[in-house]
Design a protein around this motif. Structure first.
Motif, PDB file in Angstrom:
ATOM      1  N   ASN A  36       0.427  -1.586  -0.103  1.00 37.48           N
ATOM      2  CA  ASN A  36      -0.134   0.023  -0.203  1.00 37.48           C
ATOM      3  C   ASN A  36       1.044   1.003   0.293  1.00 37.48           C
ATOM      4  OD1 ASN A  36      -2.730  -1.241   0.136  1.00 37.48           O
ATOM      5  ND2 ASN A  36      -1.820  -1.784   2.261  1.00 37.48           N
ATOM      6  N   ILE A  57      -8.413  -6.902   4.782  1.00 33.77           N
ATOM      7  CA  ILE A  57      -7.830  -6.537   3.923  1.00 33.77           C
ATOM      8  C   ILE A  57      -7.943  -6.151   2.260  1.00 33.77           C
ATOM      9  CG2 ILE A  57      -6.548  -7.494   6.356  1.00 33.77           C
ATOM     10  CD1 ILE A  57      -4.610  -9.321   4.860  1.00 33.77           C
ATOM     11  N   ARG A  58      -7.086  -5.284   1.976  1.00 31.94           N
ATOM     12  CA  ARG A  58      -6.632  -4.959   0.552  1.00 31.94           C
ATOM     13  C   ARG A  58      -5.422  -6.451   0.257  1.00 31.94           C
ATOM     14  NH1 ARG A  58      -7.243  -0.836   2.978  1.00 31.94           N
ATOM     15  NH2 ARG A  58      -8.430   1.043   2.067  1.00 31.94           N
TER      16      ARG A  58
END
Ligand SMILES: Nc1nc2c(c(=O)[nH]1)N[C@H]1C(S)=C(S)[C@@H](COP(=O)(O)OP(=O)(O)OC[C@H]3O[C@@H](n4cnc5c(=O)[nH]c(N)nc54)[C@H](O)[C@@H]3O)O[C@H]1N2
Ligand SMILES: Nc1nc2c(c(=O)[nH]1)N[C@H]1C(S)=C(S)[C@@H](COP(=O)(O)OP(=O)(O)OC[C@H]3O[C@@H](n4cnc5c(=O)[nH]c(N)nc54)[C@H](O)[C@@H]3O)O[C@H]1N2
Ligand SMILES: [Mo]
Length: 764
Positions: free
Chosen positions: A239, A656-657
Motif C-alpha cells: 500500500n 484487507i487489501r
C-alpha cells in the motif's frame, strides 16, 4: 416507484485458474517491474506508458494517484519516482478503453451490476456526462449545462439544505476541495462526509486530543534517522511501497525495524529496491528485525506490556529510560498513566496480545537506550471500535520516551489517498471548526451553517431513514467502500438523485437513487486547460508538504471537465447572483489559491511557494513541541484493554487489501506477495484453527457475522491455510463489506470497525 433490481454486493461466484503458491518473503525487485510494465502495456501501450510514467512524482510533473507517501526533497530517481502499484494506478486511469454513450446504450444498469468489480472497472474511462432518468434502465447522454441545471433544480427544491449530502474521496486536489466545501456551506449544510471517516479519522481524533494536531509529526528525514521504527497495522509493501526505501535507509543507518501485524507482510520483512540494479543483484535488504505476530486488536495489550516493562527498567535506573524532563515540561497525565500501568497484570496483557514475552522484551531492549523512535500505522489500528484508544496508546509510549518533536522521532500515521490529508485541511469536514466558518463568512459574505453535518456512517443512516434526497460524490465509490453493503445499497436507493463525479465506471454508478448523473472528469495525469491557459493543482502528502501537480497526457475525451469546473458549474447554476464569483475560479486556479491563502492558516504566499518545485511544509505544532491541545500540554491518557471473549466456534475477521487493488478498484485478481493467484473470495485461516474446526484447504464456506441480534451473511469463500495469528482470519475488501455491521464503529471517530468482525464459518 419500485427500486431498480441491481446487484449491491459483488457476484459470489469463484474465478477460474485459482492457484496457491508459497507466499513471498521479499517485496518488490524484478517481478514488480515486470508486473508494472505489464499493466502499463495492457492499458495504454508500453511506449506511451513509459513516457507518461517518467513524469510521475518528478518535480514539475504530476503527483502519483496512488498513495500519500512523500517524495524525497532532494534526489529523485532518474528511473522515475514510482512503485509497482503507482504504475498500476496510472495504467488504470490512462487506459485506452472507453465507456461512451454507445456502451451505456448497450448495457442496462441491472446488467452491468451483475458483473464483478474487476470487469466493471476495466470497462474504461467515462467520456460523456450521462443521466439515468427515473424509471429508465439505461443511462443517456446529457449536456453539461442541462446536468448542472438538473442538479441545481433538485437542490433548490429541497425542504432544507440538510437533505443534501456531499461526499469526497481523497484524490480531490486542494483547489477542488476548497471550492466544494465552500459550495456546501453557501448552500447551507455541513453534510461533508469523506473517505477519511472510514480511514484515518481515529488517528485524527486520537492525535488532536493528545498532541494537538490530527496529522503526523515526522518528516521523511526523520525516518532515515530513527533508531527504531515500529510499523503497526500497516502493509507498506503493497500500500505504500515507496516507504520501503525510507525503511531501508533507516536500516542502513543502523536503525531497527519492528513489524506488529497478525500476518508477516512481505514488504516489511525484506525489500529489493526496484530502482537500484545493485539492490536487485544483491537480493535486497532484510528489513524487519523483529516481527510481533499480534492477535487482531491485541495492540493495546502489546503497547501496555511494553510500557510496563519499560517502567520496571525506569524504576531500576530512574530518569534513564523515560524522559522525565520532557514529561515535566510538556506533558500532563503522567501519574494517572503510571498508576494504571502498575495495576495491569503483565501475564494477562501478554496473553491478550498473543505474542511471546521474550519478543516484547526484545522490543523493550531496543527502546530503552534511545529516544529516536517512530511509530508508523495505518488501517490495522484505526478500523477498530477502540481505534481512537489504539492511537492514544501509541502516543503514550512516545511521550514516555520524549520521542516527539526531536530529530528521528514522532508519530507517523501513513495516509491512504494521495490528498486525503489536504482535503481535510481545506475544510472537507462534517464538524468544521468555528475559526474556519468565521473566516469563510468574513471573506465570502455568506452565513455558514454552524450545526455539524453527517459523516459517512451517519449519512447512510440518514438515507436509510429517508432524510436525504440528493447525494453527490466527488470521486470515490461510496457503495463498495462503505460498511454493511446491503443496507447501504438500499439506503442509497431511497435518494431522489445521486450524482457521481468520476473518471471510471464503478458500482456506485449502478446502485443509485431514482435518478442518477455521472459527471466525468479529467484525471490527475492529464492536461487541464482553462480560459487563462494550462492549470495545475496542489496536494498535501502524508507529511504535510504541499506541492503542485500538473498532468501532461491528453484527456481521455474532449467532453471531460476538470473537477474545479464541475463545482463552479453546479454553483453557478444553483446560486445565480451570488456574493461569490463562481465563474472566476475556473478560469485560473491562482484565484482559488488566493482565497485559500486568505482563509486557511499556513498558506501564506501560496501561489508563490507552491511554484517552488519541492513544495512547502505546513506548520506543525507537535513537530516543534508546541502542543495545541485544550491545556496546551501533550496528554497521556488511560485506556482500557479490549477484552474479547470469543468462543471456539467464532473467529475474528479483518478485511484487507490484496496486492492488486486500489481500494474498490480491482487492478487484477492476484495477491502476489501472499501467494494467492486468481481468486478474491478467500478466507485466510491459521492451520491449527482449521484442524480444530475440521476445515480443509479449499473447503467452501459461508461467513455469518452476528452483531446486536442481526445476522449478516456472505456466501462462497475458499479456505486458505495461512500464517495468521490464531483465532484470526482475513478476507478481502470490498467482497466482505456486507459483513461489517453499520453500528460497529470506533468510539469518537465513528470509523467502521472493518478490521474486527466476529464471524462464524459455515462449511457448505
Ligand atoms: N496499492 C494500493 N495502495 C494503497 C491502497 C490500495 O488499496 N492499494 N489504499 C490506500 C488507502 S486509502 C489506505 S487507507 C492505505 C491502507 O493501507 P493499509 O492499512 O496497509 O491497508 P490494509 O490492507 O487495510 O492493511 C492493514 C494491515 O493491518 C494489519 N492488521 C489488521 N488488523 C490489525 C490489528 O488489529 N493490529 C495490527 N497490528 N495489525 C492489523 C493487516 O494484516 C494489514 O497488514 O493504503 C493506500 N494505498
Ligand atoms: N471493509 C473495508 N472497507 C473499507 C476499507 C477497509 O480496509 N475495509 N478501507 C476504507 C478506506 S481506508 C477508504 S480510504 C475508503 C475508500 O473509499 P473511496 O475513496 O470512496 O473509494 P475508491 O475505491 O478509492 O474510489 C475509486 C473511484 O474513484 C474514482 N476516481 C479515481 N480517480 C479519480 C479522480 O481523479 N477524480 C474523480 N472525481 N474520481 C476519481 C473512480 O471512478 C474510482 O472508481 O474505503 C474504506 N472501506
Ligand atoms: Mo484510506
Amino acid at each position: 416507484m419500485s427500486k431498480r433490481k441491481v446487484r449491491i454486493v459483488p457476484p459470489e461466484n469463484f474465478s477460474e485458474n485459482f492457484k496457491l503458491i508459497t507466499p513471498k518473503e521479499k517485496a518488490v525487485g524484478l517481478p514488480a517491474i515486470t508486473s508494472a510494465m505489464h499493466h502499463l502495456a495492457e492499458e495504454m501501450g508500453l511506449l506511451k506508458g513509459l513516457k507518461v510514467i517518467s513524469k510521475m512524482n518528478q518535480k514539475g510533473g504530476f503527483d502519483c494517484p496512488g498513495c500519500a507517501w512523500p517524495d524525497p526533497d532532494d534526489h529523485r530517481s532518474s528511473l522515475g519516482e514510482y512503485c509497482e502499484n503507482g504504475a498500476k494506478a496510472l495504467a488504470e486511469e490512462a487506459t485506452t478503453k472507453r465507456v461512451d454513450p454507445e456502451f451505456f446504450k448497450k448495457y442496462s444498469v441491472e446488467e452491468m451490476s451483475e458483473w464483478d468489480d474487476y470487469t466493471i472497472g476495466k470497462s474504461g474511462r467515462i467520456t460523456h456526462p450521462m443521466i439515468l432518468r427515473s424509471g429508465k434502465s439505461h443511462y443517456e447522454p446529457i449536456s453539461w449545462e442541462d446536468a448542472f441545471k438538473h442538479i441545481a433544480d433538485k437542490l433548490k427544491a429541497l425542504n432544507n439544505p440538510d437533505e443534501a449530502v456531499f461526499y469526497t474521496s481523497g484524490r480531490t486536489a486542494n483547489e477542488t476541495a476548497f471550492l466544494y466545501q465552500l459550495f456546501a456551506k453557501q448552500f447551507g449544510t455541513n453534510n461533508l462526509p469523506d473517505c477519511s471517516n472510514m480511514c484515518h479519522e481515529s488517528s485524527g481524533s486520537g492525535l488532536s486530543e493528545t498532541v494537538g494536531i490530527g496529522k503526523g509529526s515526522v518528516t521523511l528525514e526523520d525516518l532515515h534517522k530513527a533508531d527504531v521504527i515500529i510499523v503497526m497495522g500497516q502493509n507498506p509493501g503493497t500500500n505504500h511501497p515507496r516507504m520501503l526505501s525510507a525503511l531501508e535507509k533507516c536500516k542502513k543507518n543502523g536503525g531497527k525495524i519492528v513489524q506488529v501485524n497478525p500476518i508477516p507482510e512481505a514488504g516489511t520483512n525484506a525489500f529489493i529496491d526496484p530502482q537500484s540494479p545493485i539492490s536487485i543483484l544483491k537480493g535486497g535488504t532484510q528489513l524487519s528485525d523483529l516481527f510481533l505476530q499480534v492477535k487482531i486488536n491485541g495492540d493495546i495489550a502489546i503497547l501496555k506490556a511494553t510500557m510496563k516493562l519499560l517502567l520496571e527498567k525506569e524504576k531500576e535506573q530512574p530518569g534513564k529510560v523515560f524522559d522525565q524532563e520532557f514529561i515535566r515540561t510538556y506533558a500532563a497525565g503522567y501519574d494517572e498513566l503510571i498508576a494504571d500501568l502498575e495495576k495491569q497484570d503483565l501475564t494477562t496483557l501478554i496473553a491478550q496480545s498473543g505474542v511471546e514475552k521474550s519478543q516484547i522484551e526484545t522490543l523493550v531492549n531496543y527502546l530503552v537506550p534511545t529516544q529516536k523512535i517512530i511509530i508508523c500505522w495505518a488501517m490495522g489500528l484505526t478500523q477498530h471500535e477502540n481505534g481512537v484508544e489504539n492511537i492514544r496508546e501509541v502516543v503514550n509510549l512516545l511521550l514516555l520516551k520524549g520521542a516527539i518533536g526531536i530529530e528521528g522521532a514522532g508519530t507517523c500515521p501513513v495516509r491512504g489517498h494521495s490528498n486525503v490529508q489536504g482535503d481535510r485541511t481545506m475544510g472537507i469536514y462534517e464538524k468544521p471548526p468555528t475559526s474556519l466558518l468565521d473566516a469563510i463568512d468574513k471573506n465570502f459574505g455568506i452565513t455558514s451553517p454552524r450545526e455539524h453535518g453527517y459523516d459517512v456512517v451517519d449519512a447512510i443512516k440518514a438515507m436509510n431513514n429517508n432524510k436525504v434526497k440528493v447525494f453527490m460524490a466527488m470521486g470515490g465509490n461510496f457503495i463498495s467502500a462503505t460498511p454493511d453493503s446491503q443496507l447501504t445499497g438500499e439506503a442509497i436507493q431511497n435518494c431522489d438523485l445521486t450524482v457521481q463525479v468520476s473518471t471510471k465506471l464503478n458500482r456506485a454508478h449502478l446502485v443509485t437513487g431514482k435518478e442518477a448523473l455521472i459527471l466525468p472528469c479529467i484525471a490527475r495525469s492529464e492536461q487541464d486547460i482553462q480560459s487563462e491557459g494550462p492549470q495545475f493543482v496542489s496536494m498535501e502528502n502524508s507529511m504535510g508538504i504541499v506541492h503542485s501537480s500538473q498532468g501532461t497526457a491528453t484527456p481521455a475525451s474532449e467532453h471531460l471537465l476538470s473537477e474545479v469546473a464541475i463545482v463552479c458549474g453546479i454553483a453557478n447554476a444553483t446560486f445565480g447572483n451570488s456574493p461569490i464569483n463562481w465563474e472566476k475560479y475556473e478560469q485560473n486556479y491562482d484565484f482559488i489559491r488566493d482565497e485559500i491563502e486568505r482563509t486557511i492558516p499556513g498558506f501564506d504566499n501560496y501561489n508563490q511557494r507552491v511554484r517552488i518545485k519541492k513544495g512547502f511544509y505546513l506548520p506543525n505544532g507537535a513537530r516543534e513541541r508546541k502542543f495545541n491541545t485544550k491545556n496546551g500540554k501533550a496528554n497521556f491518557t488511560v485506556n482500557n484493554v479490549p477484552n474479547h471473549q470469543i468462543d471456539d466456534k467464532h473467529f475474528i475477521m479483518m478485511t484487507i487489501r490484496t496486492h492488486d487493488q486500489y481500494n474498490t478498484t480491482i487492478y487484477g485478481m492476484d495477491d502476489r506477495y501472499r501467494g494467492i493467484l486468481n481468486e478474491r473470495r478467500v478466507i485466510l485461516m491459521n492451520p491449527d484453527d482449521m484442524k480444530a474446526t475440521g476445515l480443509k484447504k479449499f473447503d467452501i464456506v459461508d461467513l455469518h457475522s452476528k452483531y446486536a441480534g442481526d445476522v449478516r451473511k456472505a456466501i462462497n469463500f475458499k479456505v486458505i491455510p495461512f500464517n495468521i495469528a490464531k483465532g484470526c482470519t482475513a478476507t478481502y475488501f470490498p467482497e466482505a463489506n456486507v459483513l461489517v455491521p453499520i453500528d460497529s464503529v470506533a468510539k469518537i471517530s465513528n470509523t467502521p470497525a472493518s478490521k474486527f468482525i466476529v464471524i462464524e464459518i459455515i462449511k457448505k
